[in-house]
Design a protein around this motif. Structure first.
Motif, PDB file in Angstrom:
ATOM      1  N   TYR A  61       6.337  11.518  29.138  1.00 60.19           N
ATOM      2  CA  TYR A  61       4.618  12.052  29.076  1.00 60.19           C
ATOM      3  C   TYR A  61       3.693  11.019  27.945  1.00 60.19           C
ATOM      4  CZ  TYR A  61       5.711  13.488  33.455  1.00 60.19           C
ATOM      5  OH  TYR A  61       6.283  13.159  34.790  1.00 60.19           O
ATOM      6  N   LYS A  62       3.913  10.579  26.887  1.00 55.94           N
ATOM      7  CA  LYS A  62       2.914  10.112  25.963  1.00 55.94           C
ATOM      8  C   LYS A  62       3.145   8.995  25.462  1.00 55.94           C
ATOM      9  CE  LYS A  62       0.357  12.891  23.425  1.00 55.94           C
ATOM     10  NZ  LYS A  62      -0.296  13.412  23.848  1.00 55.94           N
ATOM     11  N   SER A  63       4.494   8.250  25.811  1.00 58.00           N
ATOM     12  CA  SER A  63       4.626   6.609  25.543  1.00 58.00           C
ATOM     13  C   SER A  63       5.378   5.907  26.329  1.00 58.00           C
ATOM     14  CB  SER A  63       5.384   6.684  23.875  1.00 58.00           C
ATOM     15  OG  SER A  63       5.862   5.405  23.955  1.00 58.00           O
ATOM     16  N   MET A  64       4.824   4.549  26.535  1.00 56.44           N
ATOM     17  CA  MET A  64       5.743   3.720  27.272  1.00 56.44           C
ATOM     18  C   MET A  64       7.404   3.767  26.450  1.00 56.44           C
ATOM     19  SD  MET A  64       2.928   1.322  28.441  1.00 56.44           S
ATOM     20  CE  MET A  64       4.297   0.036  28.614  1.00 56.44           C
ATOM     21  N   ASN A  65       7.180   3.766  25.240  1.00 60.36           N
ATOM     22  CA  ASN A  65       8.553   4.022  24.613  1.00 60.36           C
ATOM     23  C   ASN A  65       9.696   4.648  24.669  1.00 60.36           C
ATOM     24  OD1 ASN A  65       8.137   1.276  23.472  1.00 60.36           O
ATOM     25  ND2 ASN A  65       7.080   1.926  22.043  1.00 60.36           N
ATOM     26  N   ASP A  66       9.369   5.529  25.177  1.00 59.78           N
ATOM     27  CA  ASP A  66       9.977   7.091  25.730  1.00 59.78           C
ATOM     28  C   ASP A  66      11.215   6.628  26.377  1.00 59.78           C
ATOM     29  OD1 ASP A  66      10.700  10.298  26.715  1.00 59.78           O
ATOM     30  OD2 ASP A  66       9.932  10.196  24.562  1.00 59.78           O
ATOM     31  N   PRO A  67      12.785   7.331  25.916  1.00 60.19           N
ATOM     32  CA  PRO A  67      13.818   7.491  26.775  1.00 60.19           C
ATOM     33  C   PRO A  67      13.356   7.692  28.223  1.00 60.19           C
ATOM     34  CG  PRO A  67      13.859   8.744  24.562  1.00 60.19           C
ATOM     35  CD  PRO A  67      12.369   7.961  24.700  1.00 60.19           C
ATOM     36  N   LEU A  68      12.262   8.801  28.302  1.00 59.14           N
ATOM     37  CA  LEU A  68      12.310   9.375  29.680  1.00 59.14           C
ATOM     38  C   LEU A  68      10.410   8.924  30.133  1.00 59.14           C
ATOM     39  CD1 LEU A  68      13.286  13.101  29.267  1.00 59.14           C
ATOM     40  CD2 LEU A  68      14.423  11.390  30.480  1.00 59.14           C
ATOM     41  N   PHE A  69      10.530   8.098  29.795  1.00 59.39           N
ATOM     42  CA  PHE A  69       9.049   7.300  30.352  1.00 59.39           C
ATOM     43  C   PHE A  69       9.503   6.790  31.469  1.00 59.39           C
ATOM     44  CE2 PHE A  69       6.048   3.862  31.286  1.00 59.39           C
ATOM     45  CZ  PHE A  69       4.786   4.025  31.040  1.00 59.39           C
ATOM     46  N   ARG A  70       8.855   7.507  33.070  1.00 60.27           N
ATOM     47  CA  ARG A  70       9.701   6.435  34.362  1.00 60.27           C
ATOM     48  C   ARG A  70      10.703   7.339  34.126  1.00 60.27           C
ATOM     49  NH1 ARG A  70       5.290   1.895  35.874  1.00 60.27           N
ATOM     50  NH2 ARG A  70       3.595   2.879  36.289  1.00 60.27           N
TER      51      ARG A  70
END
Length: 156
Positions: A61-70
């Motif tokens: 929930y903090k970065s669009m680059n995170d593997p769990l983003f969406r």
């Protein structure tokens, strides 16, 4: 080459789910360390405090680059790779539904904990209470990702 071939989308989706699972597993194994920040201010008397930021970060929930983003959308895209028998499809759909519910809940509990000290009647104990509640949701999220990884035939 100028036009390097991009890997198929489902390959990067699989990698994101596995990486997200590993990160959540790390967070849970290092919960106290990851949810505690020391010497955040210039005041030497404050010491260490519990913080929800890492929970929200690890849940994507903090970065669009995170593997769990969406990741809910990622899991839905991967559903066609699940064996086509009714039991596997139902189990995978349940995992997606639980993932979406528990990730939102865990993020919400973490966010609420960030205001636990500022609210009337609040204090560090309220912050800790809501962070620990979010931990239960993080455990559920990790477990649903483990189910998805198993049904997709991936290695975690």
């Amino acid at each position: 080459p100028a036009m390097a071939k991009k890997p198929p989308k489902d390959l990067s989706d699989k990698e994101k789910i596995v990486e997200g699972y590993r990160r959540l597993d790390y967070l849970l194994q290092n919960w106290e360390k990851e949810t505690t920040v020391c010497n955040r201010s210039d005041n030497p008397y404050i010491g260490c405090e519990r913080t929800p930021e890492k929970v929200m970060e690890y849940l994507g929930y903090k970065s669009m680059n995170d593997p769990l983003f969406r990741a809910d959308k990622t899991l839905i895209r991967l559903q066609s790779l699940v064996p086509n028998d009714p039991e596997s499809q139902a189990e995978y759909q349940d995992a997606i539904d639980t993932f979406m519910e528990k990730a939102e809940e865990g993020n919400g509990m973490a966010f609420i904990s960030s205001w636990g000290e500022a609210n009337p009647g609040g204090g560090k104990d309220r912050v800790a209470l809501f962070i620990e509640r979010s931990k239960r949701d993080v455990i559920d999220v990790r477990n649903t990702l483990a189910t998805a990884i198993r049904l997709l035939g991936l290695e975690a």
